[in-house]
Write a protein that holds these residues in place. Structure first.
Motif, PDB file in Angstrom:
ATOM      1  N   LYS A   1      54.785  24.332 -13.465  1.00 47.99           N
ATOM      2  CA  LYS A   1      54.419  23.595 -12.263  1.00 47.99           C
ATOM      3  C   LYS A   1      53.279  22.643 -12.616  1.00 47.99           C
ATOM      4  O   LYS A   1      52.722  22.699 -13.712  1.00 47.99           O
ATOM      5  CB  LYS A   1      53.981  24.565 -11.169  1.00 47.99           C
ATOM      6  N   ILE A   2      52.902  21.800 -11.658  1.00 44.14           N
ATOM      7  CA  ILE A   2      51.798  20.883 -11.908  1.00 44.14           C
ATOM      8  C   ILE A   2      50.525  21.698 -12.192  1.00 44.14           C
ATOM      9  O   ILE A   2      50.177  22.614 -11.445  1.00 44.14           O
ATOM     10  CB  ILE A   2      51.579  19.949 -10.713  1.00 44.14           C
ATOM     11  N   GLY A   3      49.872  21.377 -13.289  1.00 40.02           N
ATOM     12  CA  GLY A   3      48.666  22.101 -13.689  1.00 40.02           C
ATOM     13  C   GLY A   3      48.923  23.198 -14.697  1.00 40.02           C
ATOM     14  O   GLY A   3      47.985  23.712 -15.308  1.00 40.02           O
ATOM     15  N   ASP A   4      50.195  23.565 -14.902  1.00 38.25           N
ATOM     16  CA  ASP A   4      50.531  24.599 -15.882  1.00 38.25           C
ATOM     17  C   ASP A   4      50.538  24.020 -17.296  1.00 38.25           C
ATOM     18  O   ASP A   4      50.772  22.823 -17.493  1.00 38.25           O
ATOM     19  CB  ASP A   4      51.914  25.205 -15.587  1.00 38.25           C
ATOM     20  N   ALA A   5      50.308  24.886 -18.283  1.00 40.96           N
ATOM     21  CA  ALA A   5      50.289  24.445 -19.682  1.00 40.96           C
ATOM     22  C   ALA A   5      50.784  25.570 -20.586  1.00 40.96           C
ATOM     23  O   ALA A   5      50.697  26.755 -20.241  1.00 40.96           O
ATOM     24  CB  ALA A   5      48.884  24.023 -20.096  1.00 40.96           C
TER      25      ALA A   5
END
Length: 242
Positions: free
Chosen positions: A156-160
């Motif tokens: 998701k947005i912000g995941d790495a």
């Protein structure tokens, strides 16, 4: 890792001028490093292009079959160290090989490939940031992977995904910083959001104009129809004589 055979010839004439002559004759000069001393070789351009087409981007164990070697040895197992190109024509100028042992660990750089489409991109318009395109690994030649595939579908947005999140075989030692980020999903840039909002605003702003124009046309049409009806019902002003 697969092992392939590559046919090469002994290169006796060494030097810049000799190398140019070799290239004109359809060969690519190359050299093998490692062992007691380096060895100058040459390979047919057609042979090399066929090899590159079949194994481009791969770490391949190569068994060199050397024509003209008076004392053939078993120590001709190599890997590509470097390929030199002409900066203008991009012609292959020279190939460097490293002699290796199948029983000794080597350090290689393996490409990273992202697989799938991240949720943060599909649903929220995020951006996939590919930060590390290759990882440095240490292992036996036969255990070197072709590539490192990473599934990004659940990001998701912000995941790495960090180096430490990747599962490797017990036979592989990772030489990279384990906390380094390999892939991540970032939010859309402010410019992209502003552009999208501006486009949406423009679309909304034009809708009333269309409606207004439509109503105006309806009013005109209604007025014309009413006038036509009035004229049709009005007396002509002349009475018929009997």
């Amino acid at each position: 890792m697969k092992e392939v055979v590559l046919n090469v010839d002994i290169r006796e004439d060494i030097g810049t001028g000799k190398s140019k002559a070799l290239r004109k004759a359809g060969f690519i000069p190359c050299i093998v490093y490692g062992g007691k001393k380096s060895q100058a070789l040459k390979i047919l351009r057609s042979e090399w292009l066929k090899f590159i087409h079949a194994h481009k981007g791969e770490n391949v164990i190569i068994d060199l079959k050397i024509t003209g070697d008076e004392k053939p040895s078993k120590g001709n197992t190599v890997m590509i160290k470097d390929i030199q190109y002409d900066p203008v024509s991009e012609e292959m100028l020279h190939i460097d090989f490293n002699r290796i042992s199948l029983t000794e660990a080597i350090t290689v750089k393996v490409p990273v490939e992202a697989k799938g489409e991240a949720i943060g991109i599909k649903l929220d318009g995020g951006i996939l940031e590919h930060i590390l395109w290759e990882l440095e690994l240490e292992c036996l030649p036969k255990d070197v992977p072709k590539s490192i595939e990473i599934d990004v579908s659940n990001l998701k947005i912000g995941d790495a995904i960090h180096v430490k999140d990747i599962k490797f075989s017990d036979k592989i030692k990772v030489k990279h910083d384990l906390d380094a980020i390999v892939l991540s999903v970032a939010a859309p840039s402010k410019e992209e959001v502003a552009s999208a909002e501006a486009a949406l605003g423009a679309e909304i702003a034009t809708e009333p104009e269309v409606i207004k124009e439509k109503k105006k046309e309806e009013v005109v049409e209604g007025k014309e129809a009413k006038e036509a009806k009035t004229k049709a019902q009005a007396p002509s002003g002349k009475e018929e004589r009997t």
